[in-house]
Design a protein around this motif. Structure first.
Motif, short mmCIF file in Angstrom:
data_model
loop_
_atom_site.label_atom_id
_atom_site.label_comp_id
_atom_site.label_asym_id
_atom_site.label_seq_id
_atom_site.Cartn_x
_atom_site.Cartn_y
_atom_site.Cartn_z
N ARG A 112 0.84 -1.21 0.00
CA ARG A 112 0.00 0.00 0.00
C ARG A 112 0.87 1.25 0.00
N ASP A 113 0.39 2.30 -0.67
CA ASP A 113 1.06 3.58 -0.60
C ASP A 113 1.00 4.12 0.83
N VAL A 114 1.95 4.97 1.18
CA VAL A 114 2.00 5.54 2.53
C VAL A 114 2.00 7.07 2.43
N ALA A 115 1.07 7.71 3.12
CA ALA A 115 1.04 9.17 3.19
C ALA A 115 1.94 9.62 4.33
N VAL A 116 2.82 10.60 4.04
CA VAL A 116 3.76 11.08 5.06
C VAL A 116 3.60 12.58 5.24
N PRO A 117 3.92 13.08 6.44
CA PRO A 117 3.81 14.52 6.69
C PRO A 117 5.02 15.27 6.14
N VAL A 118 4.81 16.53 5.81
CA VAL A 118 5.87 17.39 5.29
C VAL A 118 5.79 18.74 5.99
N PHE A 119 6.94 19.27 6.39
CA PHE A 119 6.98 20.57 7.05
C PHE A 119 6.88 21.68 6.01
N ASP A 120 5.91 22.55 6.17
CA ASP A 120 5.69 23.66 5.25
C ASP A 120 6.39 24.90 5.82
N ARG A 121 7.54 25.26 5.25
CA ARG A 121 8.31 26.37 5.79
C ARG A 121 7.60 27.72 5.63
N ALA A 122 6.68 27.81 4.69
CA ALA A 122 5.97 29.07 4.49
C ALA A 122 5.09 29.40 5.69
N ILE A 123 4.57 28.36 6.35
CA ILE A 123 3.70 28.58 7.51
C ILE A 123 4.29 28.02 8.80
N GLU A 124 5.49 27.42 8.71
CA GLU A 124 6.18 26.87 9.87
C GLU A 124 5.36 25.80 10.59
N ILE A 125 4.63 25.01 9.81
CA ILE A 125 3.76 23.97 10.37
C ILE A 125 3.91 22.71 9.53
N ALA A 126 3.87 21.56 10.17
CA ALA A 126 3.88 20.28 9.45
C ALA A 126 2.47 19.98 8.93
N ARG A 127 2.39 19.57 7.66
CA ARG A 127 1.10 19.23 7.05
C ARG A 127 1.00 17.71 6.92
N ALA A 128 -0.03 17.15 7.52
CA ALA A 128 -0.22 15.70 7.48
C ALA A 128 -0.60 15.25 6.07
N GLY A 129 -0.10 14.08 5.70
CA GLY A 129 -0.47 13.49 4.41
C GLY A 129 -0.09 14.33 3.22
N ALA A 130 1.00 15.10 3.32
CA ALA A 130 1.36 16.05 2.27
C ALA A 130 2.17 15.41 1.15
N ARG A 131 2.64 14.19 1.35
CA ARG A 131 3.39 13.49 0.29
C ARG A 131 3.01 12.01 0.34
N ILE A 132 2.93 11.40 -0.82
CA ILE A 132 2.63 9.98 -0.90
C ILE A 132 3.88 9.23 -1.35
N ILE A 133 4.29 8.25 -0.56
CA ILE A 133 5.38 7.37 -0.97
C ILE A 133 4.75 6.10 -1.53
N ALA A 134 4.99 5.86 -2.80
CA ALA A 134 4.34 4.75 -3.49
C ALA A 134 4.84 3.41 -2.96
#
Length: 221
Positions: A112-134
């Motif tokens: 299964r693909d896995v959704a991972v969080p990514v830190f958004d430097r523009a807002i200084e907050i981590a966004r959940a599910g911001a990238r999918i690792i196939a």
């Protein structure tokens, strides 16, 4: 002596980015290969890892993706409630257990693909599910400051890595880069000094002085 003092041409652990890409590609045989790439704040981890991913994908399309440690920052609301907001970026301001669980999910390779969080430097907050690792991606590059931090809370991560890399950058270069970063965000005077002396430089020294040895080092200057 810190790791940045050890990157001499004769050191067999010190290799070029191209040689590192070759080693990673050669080690990936079956299942997932999880590679930790650590470095101090200001060492250029994100750019380095993106270029390394691109090198690997150029040779084998779709082979490589990135898991950034910064996606596991505690939210500002949590940090504020704990009185830790001024130290955001220090080891205790990350959900290290959540990172460990994510590494286990990626290791499982259950199709299964896995959704991972990514830190958004523009807002200084981590966004959940911001990238999918196939599910089909065999090489995962994990990048972050404290992946090799010699601390009981962080040590369990190391058993989840198949290979470890440290980016070595002289301390003077790191300080200059960190200063330039915050000047770019408009900080100056006392605010700039507080940001550097109160958080960034202590975090930098933690990585330089308290990281366990990596399998390989790359000079990233």
């Amino acid at each position: 002596m810190t790791f940045s003092d050890c990157t001499t041409p004769g050191d067999p652990k010190t290799i070029t980015p191209d040689a590192l890409a070759d080693v990673i590609a050669a080690r990936q045989k079956s299942g997932r290969l999880i590679v930790a790439i650590a470095g101090s704040p200001g060492s250029g981890k994100s750019t380095f890892v993106e270029r390394l991913r691109d090198r690997l994908n150029a040779a084998a399309p779709g082979s490589t993706d990135i898991l950034p440690m910064d996606g596991f920052h505690f939210d500002d609301a949590v940090l504020a409630a704990r009185g830790d907001r001024p130290r955001k970026g220090a080891p205790h301001t990350f959900d290290v257990d959540g990172l460990a669980v994510m590494l286990d999910r990626l290791r499982a390779g259950d199709g299964r693909d896995v959704a991972v969080p990514v830190f958004d430097r523009a807002i200084e907050i981590a966004r959940a599910g911001a990238r999918i690792i196939a599910a089909s991606t065999p090489i995962i590059l994990v990048e972050g400051n404290y992946l090799l931090f010699d601390d009981p809370a962080w040590a369990p991560l190391r058993q989840r890595f198949d290979m470890t890399v440290m980016l070595a950058v002289p301390e003077a270069v790191l300080q200059a880069r960190l200063t330039e970063r915050w000047v770019g965000y408009g900080l100056e005077g006392a605010a700039l000094r507080d940001k550097l002396d109160g958080n960034d430089l202590p975090n930098m020294r933690l990585v330089l002085e308290k990281s366990v040895p990596a399998d390989f080092m790359v000079a990233n200057v």
